[in-house]
Design a protein around this motif. Sequence first.
Motif, PDB file in Angstrom:
ATOM      1  N   GLN A   1      46.224  39.816  32.162  1.00  0.00           N
ATOM      2  CA  GLN A   1      47.069  38.689  32.531  1.00  0.00           C
ATOM      3  C   GLN A   1      46.500  37.955  33.734  1.00  0.00           C
ATOM      4  OE1 GLN A   1      49.736  37.565  30.660  1.00  0.00           O
ATOM      5  NE2 GLN A   1      49.351  35.807  31.984  1.00  0.00           N
ATOM      6  N   GLY A   2      45.964  38.717  34.700  1.00  0.00           N
ATOM      7  CA  GLY A   2      45.343  38.083  35.862  1.00  0.00           C
ATOM      8  C   GLY A   2      44.186  37.187  35.457  1.00  0.00           C
ATOM      9  N   VAL A   3      43.358  37.672  34.530  1.00  0.00           N
ATOM     10  CA  VAL A   3      42.219  36.873  34.060  1.00  0.00           C
ATOM     11  C   VAL A   3      42.716  35.606  33.366  1.00  0.00           C
ATOM     12  CG1 VAL A   3      40.278  36.809  32.459  1.00  0.00           C
ATOM     13  CG2 VAL A   3      40.674  38.841  33.852  1.00  0.00           C
ATOM     14  N   LEU A   4      43.691  35.739  32.481  1.00  0.00           N
ATOM     15  CA  LEU A   4      44.213  34.577  31.766  1.00  0.00           C
ATOM     16  C   LEU A   4      44.940  33.614  32.696  1.00  0.00           C
ATOM     17  CD1 LEU A   4      45.468  36.304  28.500  1.00  0.00           C
ATOM     18  CD2 LEU A   4      43.399  34.930  28.806  1.00  0.00           C
ATOM     19  N   ASP A   5      45.308  34.100  33.890  1.00  0.00           N
ATOM     20  CA  ASP A   5      45.905  33.234  34.906  1.00  0.00           C
ATOM     21  C   ASP A   5      44.847  32.654  35.843  1.00  0.00           C
ATOM     22  OD1 ASP A   5      48.519  33.419  34.044  1.00  0.00           O
ATOM     23  OD2 ASP A   5      49.012  35.122  35.330  1.00  0.00           O
ATOM     24  N   GLY A   6      43.559  32.880  35.521  1.00  0.00           N
ATOM     25  CA  GLY A   6      42.496  32.229  36.283  1.00  0.00           C
ATOM     26  C   GLY A   6      41.718  33.089  37.241  1.00  0.00           C
ATOM     27  N   ASP A   7      41.916  34.406  37.230  1.00  0.00           N
ATOM     28  CA  ASP A   7      41.153  35.285  38.126  1.00  0.00           C
ATOM     29  C   ASP A   7      39.794  35.584  37.499  1.00  0.00           C
ATOM     30  OD1 ASP A   7      43.294  35.293  39.838  1.00  0.00           O
ATOM     31  OD2 ASP A   7      44.095  37.208  39.136  1.00  0.00           O
ATOM     32  N   LEU A   8      38.851  34.674  37.675  1.00  0.00           N
ATOM     33  CA  LEU A   8      37.561  34.754  37.004  1.00  0.00           C
ATOM     34  C   LEU A   8      36.390  35.000  37.949  1.00  0.00           C
ATOM     35  CD1 LEU A   8      38.049  31.697  34.621  1.00  0.00           C
ATOM     36  CD2 LEU A   8      38.122  34.105  33.968  1.00  0.00           C
ATOM     37  N   ASP A   9      36.637  35.022  39.252  1.00  0.00           N
ATOM     38  CA  ASP A   9      35.536  35.066  40.221  1.00  0.00           C
ATOM     39  C   ASP A   9      34.632  36.281  40.036  1.00  0.00           C
ATOM     40  OD1 ASP A   9      36.394  32.711  41.228  1.00  0.00           O
ATOM     41  OD2 ASP A   9      37.050  33.478  43.171  1.00  0.00           O
TER      42      ASP A   9
END
Length: 375
Positions: A344-352
Amino acid sequence: MRAETEATVDAIEKSLKLLAQRMDWDTAPHRLEEMNAMIEDGDLWSDPARAQKLMRERQMLHDAVETYRRIGQNLRDNVELIEMGEVEGDAEIITEAEASLKALAAEAAQKELEALLNGEADGNDTFLEINAGAGGTESCDWASMLARMYVRWAEKKGYTVELQSETAGDEAGIRSASYKISGPNAYGWLKSESGVHRLVRISPYDSAARRHTSFSSVWVYPVVDDNIEIVVPDSEIRIDTYRSSGAGGQHVNTTDSAVRITHLPTGIVVTSSMKSQHQNREIAMNALKSRLYQQELDRRNAAVNAQHEAKGDAGWGNQIRSYVLQPYQMVKDLRTSVETSDTQGVLDGDLDAFMAATLALDVSGKSRAEANAED
């Protein structure tokens, strides 16, 4: 000094070594002095474009020099404090200095990563295109999820996001979308996202609740700034206007203002449908120039060229990252093996973390961590 602390010091020193190499430390202070002298020249601003370019370069070099000096000084200060604490038997001083070193190591690693963003166009704004692949409605929905993910990531970075064009899916999601993302190093960060992204989940569109695999592709191109001249003869392009409609809400567009430009020699097609016809033509032409510039960058960079030539269809065998939501939770990058269960964090933009690992890849294919371990 404890072994853990020695390892932290070693990590900081390695980061400093890379920073020095990236800026060519032996000549950097002298080059900065020369730039400062040029800025004081009263005739500089007779050529505003040249002046602005020089100011940007000077600021980047100044920041790099000051960062290198500050991290180096903080490293020396904290090592001295630990040595003093050990001599005097002051555990409090040692604990505080060790905590400072850990924070410094994290900062140095971040600066080391940022130093990798030194490609010709890394500092530019970027165009980001998303296209649904194999999987029908599922892939259209997946494409819209990817669009949301990248918009969230960009907003967290403080970047500006402009929707350039969007084509709705037949039943849900989007078939394609194009964005312009503006901010420092936008292209440098996002260029590692080019490729096919694979989703595995229980389909919300399947009444039997079966697991489905979907694919969508993401391609990233730098925005061509005023210092880069790309000439596209009118004889090499075909411009079409057409009626389009978005996915609904604020994106509805039902006028004949959408513009499609086809570059005849290469077959590149770009579209814009969110503004007036005049604005859409300008936006699409800028996007075409960016695509052509990306081709030139690819020719200069064999590794990037190989990636784009081999991108293939958005389907099996071409993916760079897998997002598994069922039967377990995992996102894994297939190039770097970086993975997380925080889907969910990744799909919310946590891509760094994924971007950082890809940026740190050596040409040999080894990660920087692996290369350091061999030193």
